[in-house]
Enzyme design. Structure first.
Site, mmCIF file in Angstrom:
data_model
loop_
_atom_site.group_PDB
_atom_site.id
_atom_site.type_symbol
_atom_site.label_atom_id
_atom_site.label_comp_id
_atom_site.label_asym_id
_atom_site.label_seq_id
_atom_site.Cartn_x
_atom_site.Cartn_y
_atom_site.Cartn_z
ATOM 1 N N GLU A 71 0.759 -1.179 -0.509
ATOM 2 C CA GLU A 71 0.013 -0.245 0.060
ATOM 3 C C GLU A 71 0.814 0.852 -0.040
ATOM 4 O O GLU A 71 0.592 2.168 -0.604
ATOM 5 C CB GLU A 71 -1.183 0.317 1.627
ATOM 6 N N GLU A 78 0.860 6.068 -7.035
ATOM 7 C CA GLU A 78 -0.417 7.265 -7.152
ATOM 8 C C GLU A 78 0.321 8.781 -7.086
ATOM 9 O O GLU A 78 -0.252 9.734 -7.619
ATOM 10 C CB GLU A 78 -1.295 7.265 -6.323
HETATM 11 N N1 LIG Z 1 -5.137 11.597 -14.143
HETATM 12 C C1 LIG Z 1 -5.644 11.102 -14.283
HETATM 13 N N2 LIG Z 1 -6.130 9.898 -15.656
HETATM 14 C C2 LIG Z 1 -7.087 9.468 -15.448
HETATM 15 N N3 LIG Z 1 -7.539 9.336 -14.693
HETATM 16 C C3 LIG Z 1 -7.294 9.352 -13.169
HETATM 17 C C4 LIG Z 1 -5.831 9.945 -12.732
HETATM 18 N N4 LIG Z 1 -6.277 10.175 -11.599
HETATM 19 C C5 LIG Z 1 -6.552 8.957 -10.808
HETATM 20 N N5 LIG Z 1 -7.682 8.437 -12.275
HETATM 21 C C6 LIG Z 1 -9.100 7.515 -12.203
HETATM 22 O O1 LIG Z 1 -9.295 7.387 -10.392
HETATM 23 C C7 LIG Z 1 -9.057 6.352 -9.889
HETATM 24 C C8 LIG Z 1 -8.534 7.443 -8.109
HETATM 25 O O2 LIG Z 1 -7.659 8.354 -8.741
HETATM 26 P P1 LIG Z 1 -6.946 8.829 -6.877
HETATM 27 O O3 LIG Z 1 -6.006 8.767 -7.171
HETATM 28 O O4 LIG Z 1 -7.973 9.136 -6.084
HETATM 29 O O5 LIG Z 1 -6.739 7.058 -6.214
HETATM 30 P P2 LIG Z 1 -7.537 6.852 -5.003
HETATM 31 O O6 LIG Z 1 -8.894 6.789 -5.088
HETATM 32 O O7 LIG Z 1 -6.684 7.163 -3.656
HETATM 33 O O8 LIG Z 1 -6.751 5.010 -4.825
HETATM 34 P P3 LIG Z 1 -6.474 4.779 -3.918
HETATM 35 O O9 LIG Z 1 -7.831 4.124 -3.026
HETATM 36 O O10 LIG Z 1 -5.621 3.347 -4.037
HETATM 37 O O11 LIG Z 1 -5.492 4.820 -2.513
HETATM 38 C C9 LIG Z 1 -7.536 5.572 -9.880
HETATM 39 O O12 LIG Z 1 -7.741 5.108 -10.023
HETATM 40 C C10 LIG Z 1 -7.849 6.285 -11.849
HETATM 41 O O13 LIG Z 1 -8.836 5.489 -12.295
#
Ligand SMILES: Nc1ncnc2c1ncn2[C@@H]1O[C@H](COP(=O)(O)OP(=O)(O)OP(=O)(O)O)[C@@H](O)[C@H]1O
Length: 127
Positions: A71, A78
């Site tokens: 993680e 990310e």
């Molecule tokens: N720059 C981007 N371009 C396209 N899609 C994106 C982008 N950033 C995020 N996403 C989409 O949104 C989703 C969530 O992104 P986010 O950065 O919020 O991750 P997160 O919810 O914090 O993930 P995790 O729960 O694993 O910590 C990603 O898995 C992706 O599908």
């Protein structure tokens, strides 16, 4: 070492400080890590109740460490994706989705390992 800097490698103490800073940031900012830490605490309590032997404790602790590590790496990926692709891009999304999938796959196998190690010990003790 920071690229382009003339400074020597930081000392071990400083490196540990940077790593702790990263860990602290990830724990404070990522909900998933808080949920995982709560899950690990539950596994330790169940392990104590079940009276795990040394080998089972080693498996449980190793599983907890590997999931937390995955993680943290997912969070690092990310962060880098956000740095290089702050705008929407399908490849940025795919990279994040695959990194997240890696954690979920690991969680499924760790959950199975948890059932086998802690579950079987609980059954041995109470049934
Ligand atoms: N720059 C981007 N371009 C396209 N899609 C994106 C982008 N950033 C995020 N996403 C989409 O949104 C989703 C969530 O992104 P986010 O950065 O919020 O991750 P997160 O919810 O914090 O993930 P995790 O729960 O694993 O910590 C990603 O898995 C992706 O599908």
């Amino acid at each position: 070492m920071i690229p382009g800097s003339r400074e020597n490698h930081p000392s071990f103490r400083k490196s540990f400080g940077f790593a702790f800073q990263g860990f602290r940031f990830a724990v404070l900012s990522e909900r998933n890590i808080k949920v995982m830490l709560a899950g690990f605490a539950l596994a330790v309590v169940l392990g104590l109740v079940a009276g795990l032997d040394a080998v089972r404790w080693a498996i449980v602790l190793l599983c907890c460490g590997v999931v937390l590590c995955a993680e943290l790496l997912n969070t690092a990926i990310e962060t880098v994706v956000d740095l290089v692709s702050p705008e929407y891009h399908p490849l940025a999304g795919r990279a994040k989705d695959i990194a997240a999938a890696a954690v979920w796959v690991l969680c499924v196998f760790v959950a199975l390992a948890g059932v086998l190690t802690i579950g079987s010990a609980l059954i041995d003790k109470f049934l």
